[in-house]
Motif scaffolding. Structure first.
Motif, PDB file in Angstrom:
ATOM      1  N   LEU A  47       0.826  -1.206   0.000  1.00 16.75           N
ATOM      2  CA  LEU A  47       0.000   0.000   0.000  1.00 16.75           C
ATOM      3  C   LEU A  47       0.860   1.257   0.000  1.00 16.75           C
ATOM      4  N   LYS A  48       1.941   1.237   0.755  1.00 13.83           N
ATOM      5  CA  LYS A  48       2.824   2.410   0.821  1.00 13.83           C
ATOM      6  C   LYS A  48       3.446   2.689  -0.539  1.00 13.83           C
ATOM      7  N   GLU A  49       3.890   1.615  -1.205  1.00 14.73           N
ATOM      8  CA  GLU A  49       4.509   1.766  -2.522  1.00 14.73           C
ATOM      9  C   GLU A  49       3.487   2.275  -3.542  1.00 14.73           C
ATOM     10  N   ALA A  50       2.271   1.711  -3.481  1.00 12.74           N
ATOM     11  CA  ALA A  50       1.224   2.111  -4.427  1.00 12.74           C
ATOM     12  C   ALA A  50       0.800   3.563  -4.196  1.00 12.74           C
ATOM     13  N   GLU A  51       0.707   3.961  -2.941  1.00 12.25           N
ATOM     14  CA  GLU A  51       0.287   5.322  -2.622  1.00 12.25           C
ATOM     15  C   GLU A  51       1.318   6.353  -3.081  1.00 12.25           C
ATOM     16  N   LYS A  52       2.590   5.966  -3.050  1.00  9.15           N
ATOM     17  CA  LYS A  52       3.638   6.867  -3.555  1.00  9.15           C
ATOM     18  C   LYS A  52       3.442   7.110  -5.047  1.00  9.15           C
ATOM     19  N   LYS A  53       3.167   6.018  -5.770  1.00 12.75           N
ATOM     20  CA  LYS A  53       2.963   6.141  -7.217  1.00 12.75           C
ATOM     21  C   LYS A  53       1.704   6.954  -7.522  1.00 12.75           C
ATOM     22  N   LEU A  54       0.654   6.723  -6.708  1.00  9.16           N
ATOM     23  CA  LEU A  54      -0.601   7.443  -6.935  1.00  9.16           C
ATOM     24  C   LEU A  54      -0.477   8.916  -6.577  1.00  9.16           C
ATOM     25  N   ALA A  55       0.413   9.238  -5.658  1.00  8.50           N
ATOM     26  CA  ALA A  55       0.642  10.646  -5.307  1.00  8.50           C
ATOM     27  C   ALA A  55       1.209  11.398  -6.507  1.00  8.50           C
ATOM     28  N   LYS A  56       2.052  10.709  -7.301  1.00 11.31           N
ATOM     29  CA  LYS A  56       2.622  11.330  -8.501  1.00 11.31           C
ATOM     30  C   LYS A  56       1.655  11.243  -9.677  1.00 11.31           C
ATOM     31  N   ASP A  57       0.957  10.103  -9.750  1.00  8.87           N
ATOM     32  CA  ASP A  57       0.025   9.883 -10.872  1.00  8.87           C
ATOM     33  C   ASP A  57      -1.258   9.248 -10.331  1.00  8.87           C
ATOM     34  N   PRO A  58      -2.297  10.069 -10.013  1.00  7.20           N
ATOM     35  CA  PRO A  58      -3.543   9.535  -9.434  1.00  7.20           C
ATOM     36  C   PRO A  58      -4.249   8.506 -10.312  1.00  7.20           C
ATOM     37  N   HIS A  59      -3.856   8.445 -11.594  1.00  7.60           N
ATOM     38  CA  HIS A  59      -4.491   7.507 -12.517  1.00  7.60           C
ATOM     39  C   HIS A  59      -3.566   6.358 -12.894  1.00  7.60           C
ATOM     40  N   ASN A  60      -2.610   6.053 -12.036  1.00  7.93           N
ATOM     41  CA  ASN A  60      -1.732   4.906 -12.268  1.00  7.93           C
ATOM     42  C   ASN A  60      -2.558   3.628 -12.142  1.00  7.93           C
ATOM     43  N   VAL A  61      -2.837   3.017 -13.283  1.00  6.93           N
ATOM     44  CA  VAL A  61      -3.775   1.897 -13.325  1.00  6.93           C
ATOM     45  C   VAL A  61      -3.298   0.722 -12.488  1.00  6.93           C
ATOM     46  N   THR A  62      -2.036   0.380 -12.609  1.00 10.35           N
ATOM     47  CA  THR A  62      -1.509  -0.774 -11.868  1.00 10.35           C
ATOM     48  C   THR A  62      -1.651  -0.575 -10.366  1.00 10.35           C
ATOM     49  N   SER A  63      -1.320   0.625  -9.889  1.00 12.58           N
ATOM     50  CA  SER A  63      -1.406   0.897  -8.449  1.00 12.58           C
ATOM     51  C   SER A  63      -2.859   0.913  -7.983  1.00 12.58           C
ATOM     52  N   LEU A  64      -3.744   1.494  -8.789  1.00  9.56           N
ATOM     53  CA  LEU A  64      -5.163   1.518  -8.423  1.00  9.56           C
ATOM     54  C   LEU A  64      -5.722   0.099  -8.316  1.00  9.56           C
ATOM     55  N   GLU A  65      -5.372  -0.743  -9.293  1.00 11.59           N
ATOM     56  CA  GLU A  65      -5.880  -2.118  -9.269  1.00 11.59           C
ATOM     57  C   GLU A  65      -5.291  -2.901  -8.101  1.00 11.59           C
ATOM     58  N   MET A  66      -4.029  -2.602  -7.774  1.00  5.00           N
ATOM     59  CA  MET A  66      -3.375  -3.304  -6.674  1.00  5.00           C
ATOM     60  C   MET A  66      -4.052  -2.975  -5.344  1.00  5.00           C
ATOM     61  N   VAL A  67      -4.252  -1.690  -5.070  1.00  2.92           N
ATOM     62  CA  VAL A  67      -4.892  -1.324  -3.802  1.00  2.92           C
ATOM     63  C   VAL A  67      -6.380  -1.712  -3.831  1.00  2.92           C
ATOM     64  N   GLY A  68      -6.970  -1.672  -5.034  1.00  3.47           N
ATOM     65  CA  GLY A  68      -8.371  -2.107  -5.149  1.00  3.47           C
ATOM     66  C   GLY A  68      -8.547  -3.559  -4.758  1.00  3.47           C
ATOM     67  N   ASP A  69      -7.625  -4.427  -5.217  1.00  6.02           N
ATOM     68  CA  ASP A  69      -7.694  -5.847  -4.846  1.00  6.02           C
ATOM     69  C   ASP A  69      -7.525  -6.039  -3.342  1.00  6.02           C
ATOM     70  N   ILE A  70      -6.614  -5.294  -2.741  1.00  3.29           N
ATOM     71  CA  ILE A  70      -6.376  -5.434  -1.296  1.00  3.29           C
ATOM     72  C   ILE A  70      -7.609  -5.004  -0.512  1.00  3.29           C
ATOM     73  N   TYR A  71      -8.157  -3.823  -0.843  1.00  2.00           N
ATOM     74  CA  TYR A  71      -9.319  -3.321  -0.092  1.00  2.00           C
ATOM     75  C   TYR A  71     -10.574  -4.159  -0.355  1.00  2.00           C
ATOM     76  N   TYR A  72     -10.690  -4.701  -1.556  1.00  2.62           N
ATOM     77  CA  TYR A  72     -11.844  -5.568  -1.845  1.00  2.62           C
ATOM     78  C   TYR A  72     -11.767  -6.839  -0.999  1.00  2.62           C
ATOM     79  N   GLY A  73     -10.558  -7.385  -0.885  1.00  2.00           N
ATOM     80  CA  GLY A  73     -10.380  -8.578  -0.047  1.00  2.00           C
ATOM     81  C   GLY A  73     -10.683  -8.294   1.411  1.00  2.00           C
ATOM     82  N   GLU A  74     -10.406  -7.068   1.847  1.00  2.00           N
ATOM     83  CA  GLU A  74     -10.663  -6.678   3.241  1.00  2.00           C
ATOM     84  C   GLU A  74     -12.086  -6.146   3.448  1.00  2.00           C
ATOM     85  N   LYS A  75     -12.851  -6.021   2.366  1.00  2.00           N
ATOM     86  CA  LYS A  75     -14.228  -5.518   2.422  1.00  2.00           C
ATOM     87  C   LYS A  75     -14.299  -4.081   2.957  1.00  2.00           C
ATOM     88  N   ASN A  76     -13.297  -3.309   2.590  1.00  2.00           N
ATOM     89  CA  ASN A  76     -13.294  -1.885   2.939  1.00  2.00           C
ATOM     90  C   ASN A  76     -14.066  -1.163   1.827  1.00  2.00           C
TER      91      ASN A  76
END
Length: 452
Positions: A47-76
């Motif tokens: 999450l920390k690595e993905a958030e760094k990338k998203l801070a530079k590019d809010p539309h970084n598809v790979t990072s969005l999908e990565m955190v999306g999978d994590i939060y979906y698994g956690e039901k957040n």
């Protein structure tokens, strides 16, 4: 020239396909790498690595999908909704985004966040892209069910059932939808399947009981209602339904027990409480316990004036409660009523000797033929007593006049707890008939001592 253009078009199409395949392969490699990274680095690091990338590019598809999978698994669901909405919004310029997955997860997140309109619109988009997806049909069905669109929900659940026949949750929702649109006979098989797996599901048990009652399976329904009487959620309504069924069977003692249980339950809805007290009052009165019946009716008056016919009932039965003979006249069995009528005649002619010759009982009235003797006169008379409180018309008085002639009586007296119409009064003019209405009847009843 045409051949050259055709070759150019084919080459361009092949290049597009190659590029898309390369992107897809790259995406698959990225997803695999993400999973491996999560296992190696752990959730926080990813999450920390993905958030760094998203801070530079809010539309970084790979990072969005990565955190999306994590939060979906956690039901957040709040974060799932935001992430996949972003992915869907940018999918037109990023063809590598799986829009089917984005709309599906948007819809599921919206459903759990109780954003039902958003859930329906997102899942409808997903349905167009992937109509054979079980989760899409199942969650769209649930969203439509929550929105009260039961017919459309049934379509979704039937499709989900085809895709996953053994899923009992689908059976439950199908049964409940059919129950909601009052297709009780169709609902029963689905509700039964759920109960075979989860016999303690109170909501399904209650729907099953109502459906059975509506399909003429009263005995089975009554058992289920009685089983549910102590349930905090479905108990009050189950008590009411059981009580009504006992009332129809003239089992007033059991009905009273049902209503007493309901009124002791915590958090009974106010409107339901009024219904139960109303029926409780009516049953007590049917049991000739007018005093207790009035207690419940007055409790309703204190909470909600003008409820049904409570005001009229209180007025009527308060009068009856103060006059036991009036109560007997209106509500007692035939033998007690006839005994009271005989007492009425003796009281009406208090200084005369009354000899009863005949008593006739019909569904509408009681007739008593008697000889009246006192020191000054003697006569044969017929009394007719009506128990209802309606207005009696001249047709009944004409028939009564014929009865006076047939029995060779000198006169007749017609008594009612209600009134006589103007035409009835007019007909008696010049004829040997006296009419006694409620006011005079009540006065005479107050003078009667049934124990003498």
């Amino acid at each position: 020239m045409i051949f050259s253009v055709l070759i150019a078009v084919i080459v361009a199409a092949v290049l597009v396909v190659i590029i898309m395949f390369a992107r897809s392969a790259g995406k698959n490699r990225e997803v695999k790498n993400v999973a491996q990274k999560v296992q190696k680095k752990g959730r926080a690091a990813i999450l920390k690595e993905a958030e760094k990338k998203l801070a530079k590019d809010p539309h970084n598809v790979t990072s969005l999908e990565m955190v999306g999978d994590i939060y979906y698994g956690e039901k957040n669901w709040e974060k799932v909704w935001n992430i996949y909405k972003t992915l869907y919004d940018i999918s037109t310029v990023h063809p590598e985004i799986d829009s089917k997955k984005a709309t599906l997860r948007m819809g599921i997140a919206a459903f759990y966040l109780d954003k039902i309109d958003d859930a329906i619109s997102s899942l409808m988009l997903s349905m167009k892209k992937d109509p054979e997806n079980f989760d899409c049909n199942f969650y769209l069905g649930q969203a439509l069910y929550k929105a009260g669109t039961y017919d459309k929900a049934i379509y979704c659940f039937k499709k989900a059932k085809v895709l996953m026949p053994e899923n009992n949750e689908v059976n439950g929702f199908l049964g409940q939808c059919l129950y909601k649109i009052q297709k009780y006979r169709d609902a029963l098989p689905f509700l039964k399947r759920v109960l075979e797996d989860k016999p303690d599901n109170k909501e399904i048990l209650f729907s099953m009981a109502i459906s059975m009652a509506e399909c003429g399976l009263g005995d089975k329904a009554l058992k289920l209602f009685m089983h549910l009487r102590l349930d905090p959620e479905f108990g009050p309504q189950s008590c009411l339904e059981a009580g009504k069924m006992h009332e129809r069977n003239k089992d007033y003692a059991s009905a009273i027990k049902d209503y007493e249980i309901a009124l002791k339950l915590p958090n009974i809805p106010p409107q339901l409480s009024l219904q139960i007290k109303y029926r409780m009052g009516a049953v007590c009165i049917a049991q000739n316990d007018i005093s207790q019946g009035l207690t419940y009716l007055k409790q309703i008056q204190a909470v909600k004036s003008g409820y049904k016919d409570v005001d009229a009932m209180v007025l009527r039965y308060s009068e009856l409660n103060q006059n036991k003979n009036l109560q007997t006249y209106l509500m007692s069995g035939t033998s007690d009523f006839v005994a009271l009528c005989r007492k009425f005649i003796s009281t009406y002619y208090k200084d005369a000797f009354v000899k009863v010759e005949d008593v006739q009982v019909s569904s509408e009235s009681v007739e008593i033929v008697c000889n009246i003797e006192n020191s000054k006169w003697e006569a044969k008379q017929i009394f007719r007593f009506y128990r209802n409180q309606n207005a009696i018309g001249d047709i009944y008085i004409r028939e009564f006049h014929g009865k006076i002639r047939d029995t060779k009586c000198d006169a007749g007296i017609c008594v009612t707890l209600g009134s006589f119409s103007d035409s009835a009064h007019k007909y008696t003019e010049g004829r040997p008939i006296d009419l006694i209405e409620k006011e005079e009847l009540v006065k005479i009843l107050k003078k009667i001592n049934m124990f003498n």
